[in-house]
Design a protein around this motif. Structure first.
Motif, PDB file in Angstrom:
ATOM      1  N   ASP A  85       0.854  -1.200   0.000  1.00 20.76           N
ATOM      2  CA  ASP A  85       0.000   0.000   0.000  1.00 20.76           C
ATOM      3  C   ASP A  85       0.886   1.245   0.000  1.00 20.76           C
ATOM      4  OD1 ASP A  85      -1.984   1.846   0.241  1.00 20.76           O
ATOM      5  OD2 ASP A  85      -2.535   1.326   2.307  1.00 20.76           O
ATOM      6  N   MET A  86       1.423   1.556  -1.172  1.00 19.94           N
ATOM      7  CA  MET A  86       2.397   2.633  -1.285  1.00 19.94           C
ATOM      8  C   MET A  86       1.959   3.722  -2.265  1.00 19.94           C
ATOM      9  SD  MET A  86       4.793   1.741   0.794  1.00 19.94           S
ATOM     10  CE  MET A  86       5.009   0.242   1.745  1.00 19.94           C
ATOM     11  N   ASN A  95       4.346   9.879   3.697  1.00 19.96           N
ATOM     12  CA  ASN A  95       5.242   8.782   4.074  1.00 19.96           C
ATOM     13  C   ASN A  95       4.656   7.904   5.168  1.00 19.96           C
ATOM     14  OD1 ASN A  95       7.385   9.604   2.336  1.00 19.96           O
ATOM     15  ND2 ASN A  95       7.892  11.235   3.790  1.00 19.96           N
ATOM     16  N   ALA A  96       3.343   8.000   5.394  1.00 15.86           N
ATOM     17  CA  ALA A  96       2.717   7.323   6.531  1.00 15.86           C
ATOM     18  C   ALA A  96       2.884   5.806   6.476  1.00 15.86           C
ATOM     19  CB  ALA A  96       1.228   7.686   6.597  1.00 15.86           C
ATOM     20  N   ASN A  97       2.946   5.230   5.302  1.00 15.84           N
ATOM     21  CA  ASN A  97       3.082   3.775   5.170  1.00 15.84           C
ATOM     22  C   ASN A  97       4.493   3.326   4.817  1.00 15.84           C
ATOM     23  OD1 ASN A  97       0.415   3.328   5.768  1.00 15.84           O
ATOM     24  ND2 ASN A  97      -0.259   3.224   3.624  1.00 15.84           N
ATOM     25  N   THR A 157       2.906  -5.832   1.627  1.00 14.38           N
ATOM     26  CA  THR A 157       2.266  -7.095   1.272  1.00 14.38           C
ATOM     27  C   THR A 157       3.200  -8.065   0.571  1.00 14.38           C
ATOM     28  OG1 THR A 157       1.477  -6.127  -0.812  1.00 14.38           O
ATOM     29  CG2 THR A 157       0.006  -5.996   1.097  1.00 14.38           C
ATOM     30  N   THR A 158       4.298  -7.556   0.022  1.00 10.44           N
ATOM     31  CA  THR A 158       5.252  -8.413  -0.689  1.00 10.44           C
ATOM     32  C   THR A 158       6.668  -7.945  -0.380  1.00 10.44           C
ATOM     33  OG1 THR A 158       3.693  -8.755  -2.513  1.00 10.44           O
ATOM     34  CG2 THR A 158       5.994  -9.322  -2.918  1.00 10.44           C
ATOM     35  N   ALA A 159       7.527  -8.895  -0.075  1.00 11.50           N
ATOM     36  CA  ALA A 159       8.951  -8.600   0.125  1.00 11.50           C
ATOM     37  C   ALA A 159       9.759  -9.507  -0.786  1.00 11.50           C
ATOM     38  CB  ALA A 159       9.347  -8.818   1.577  1.00 11.50           C
ATOM     39  N   ARG A 160      10.651  -8.925  -1.568  1.00 10.36           N
ATOM     40  CA  ARG A 160      11.554  -9.687  -2.422  1.00 10.36           C
ATOM     41  C   ARG A 160      12.973  -9.492  -1.912  1.00 10.36           C
ATOM     42  NH1 ARG A 160      12.022  -7.181  -7.917  1.00 10.36           N
ATOM     43  NH2 ARG A 160      13.709  -6.068  -6.887  1.00 10.36           N
ATOM     44  N   THR A 208       5.114  -9.575   7.681  1.00 16.02           N
ATOM     45  CA  THR A 208       4.272  -9.788   8.864  1.00 16.02           C
ATOM     46  C   THR A 208       4.349  -8.657   9.880  1.00 16.02           C
ATOM     47  OG1 THR A 208       6.036 -11.066   9.962  1.00 16.02           O
ATOM     48  CG2 THR A 208       4.426 -12.294   8.635  1.00 16.02           C
ATOM     49  N   SER A 209       5.375  -7.796   9.773  1.00 21.99           N
ATOM     50  CA  SER A 209       5.535  -6.738  10.786  1.00 21.99           C
ATOM     51  C   SER A 209       4.884  -5.427  10.379  1.00 21.99           C
ATOM     52  CB  SER A 209       7.020  -6.504  11.070  1.00 21.99           C
ATOM     53  OG  SER A 209       7.689  -6.009   9.920  1.00 21.99           O
ATOM     54  N   ARG A 210       4.543  -5.262   9.093  1.00 19.83           N
ATOM     55  CA  ARG A 210       3.950  -4.015   8.622  1.00 19.83           C
ATOM     56  C   ARG A 210       2.732  -4.328   7.756  1.00 19.83           C
ATOM     57  NH1 ARG A 210       5.297   0.285  11.203  1.00 19.83           N
ATOM     58  NH2 ARG A 210       4.470   1.444   9.404  1.00 19.83           N
TER      59      ARG A 210
END
Length: 299
Positions: free
Chosen positions: A39-40, A49-51, A93-96, A87-89
């Motif tokens: 969600d950027m 920059n809230a997210n 939704t996706t980390a590469r 899982t921490s934020r």
């Protein structure tokens, strides 16, 4: 207009993890790139920059996880990181996680110390042959480059000149790593051309002596280590009259883990690629004249 695919993160985090099992050390050397998406939209569309988790925080996570979780493998380390970011934020939704691992082979030397390594699949062998006619008209210069070596201890640097611009702290225990560039000049062949296998044997001998001198020298400076490497080649190889060495200091700085409540007991390092110290010198056999051509000065 609509915003399409987007991601952000911190690229090429150079983390080196040392596991000290008594006199035997183990190394994991990784280049880790983190890319996050989710969600950027608003950071692009309105500048909010809230997210946004800062890229500096992703870098710090890499170094902190190297300490907290260790590095069993590139894959497992990437799994830990990717799971953490997603899982921490809620906004992520996706980390590469992309990881390059640099392999090191232990330099086996006599005695109990096992903390010296050579980077595998890096070295390039070189040669320059000049002939001006006649039995004494040969000049043969052998060499190597890109031979990356590391001692994970038995190196210090202190007692140096300090002026108003000096900020480097003294250390009694540091990683010493360098990329060996060497050229050595063979003495005359006395009119007889050596057997073809002679050159392979000679090269293997010089390489072995360079590695063993690096591994066996308790280093007070890279200059001292360079001299010991060159001197051992001249001493052990009677057919070599001159060797020129160029050793960039591949700096490894302790990662600052204190902000995360973690103690870094010479375990997790940031591997910097530039700027770097550059140490160069020529070692000659006593009575020999320098003969490596000027165009090989810069190795």
């Amino acid at each position: 207009m609509i915003l399409g695919q987007n991601q952000y993160g911190k690229a090429e985090n150079r983390v080196v993890r040392i596991v000290r099992d008594g006199a035997t050390h183990h190394i994991k050397d990784l280049n880790v790139s983190v890319s996050l998406s989710g969600d950027m939209d608003e950071v692009h569309l309105s500048g909010s920059n809230a997210n946004v988790l800062t890229t500096d925080a992703t870098k710090n996570t890499v170094f902190a996880f190297a300490k907290e979780h260790g590095i069993a493998s590139a894959e497992q380390f990437g799994i830990h990181l990717a799971r953490h970011f997603v899982t921490s934020r809620q906004s992520i939704t996706t980390a590469r996680i992309r990881v390059e691992e640099y392999a090191w082979e232990r330099i086996e030397t006599p005695g109990p110390k096992r903390h010296s390594f050579v980077r595998t699949n890096q070295e390039t062998r070189t040669a320059q042959i000049t002939y001006a006619g006649g039995p004494d008209g040969w000049q043969i210069i052998s060499g190597l480059k890109d031979l990356v070596v590391m001692n994970s201890t038995d190196s210090e640097f202190r007692g140096y000149v300090k002026d108003r611009y000096t900020t480097l702290p003294e250390t009694a225990d540091r990683i010493l790593a360098t990329e060996v560039h060497a050229r050595w000049r063979h003495s005359g062949t006395d009119g007889a051309e050596p057997e073809p296998g002679h050159w392979d044997h000679s090269y293997a001998q010089v390489r072995e002596h360079l590695l063993h001198a690096f591994a066996e020298t308790y280093s007070l400076s890279l200059q001292q280590t360079l001299y010991q490497m060159g001197a051992r080649v001249i001493d052990k190889c009677p057919g070599i009259d001159e060797i020129r060495l160029s050793l960039p200091n591949k700096h490894h700085f302790l990662a600052d883990l204190e902000p995360f409540g973690l103690k870094n007991d010479n375990e997790v390092y940031f591997a910097a690629d530039r700027p770097y110290g550059l140490i160069e010198a020529t070692i000659l056999r006593d009575g020999a004249e320098a003969g490596i051509p000027a165009d090989l000065t810069n190795l």
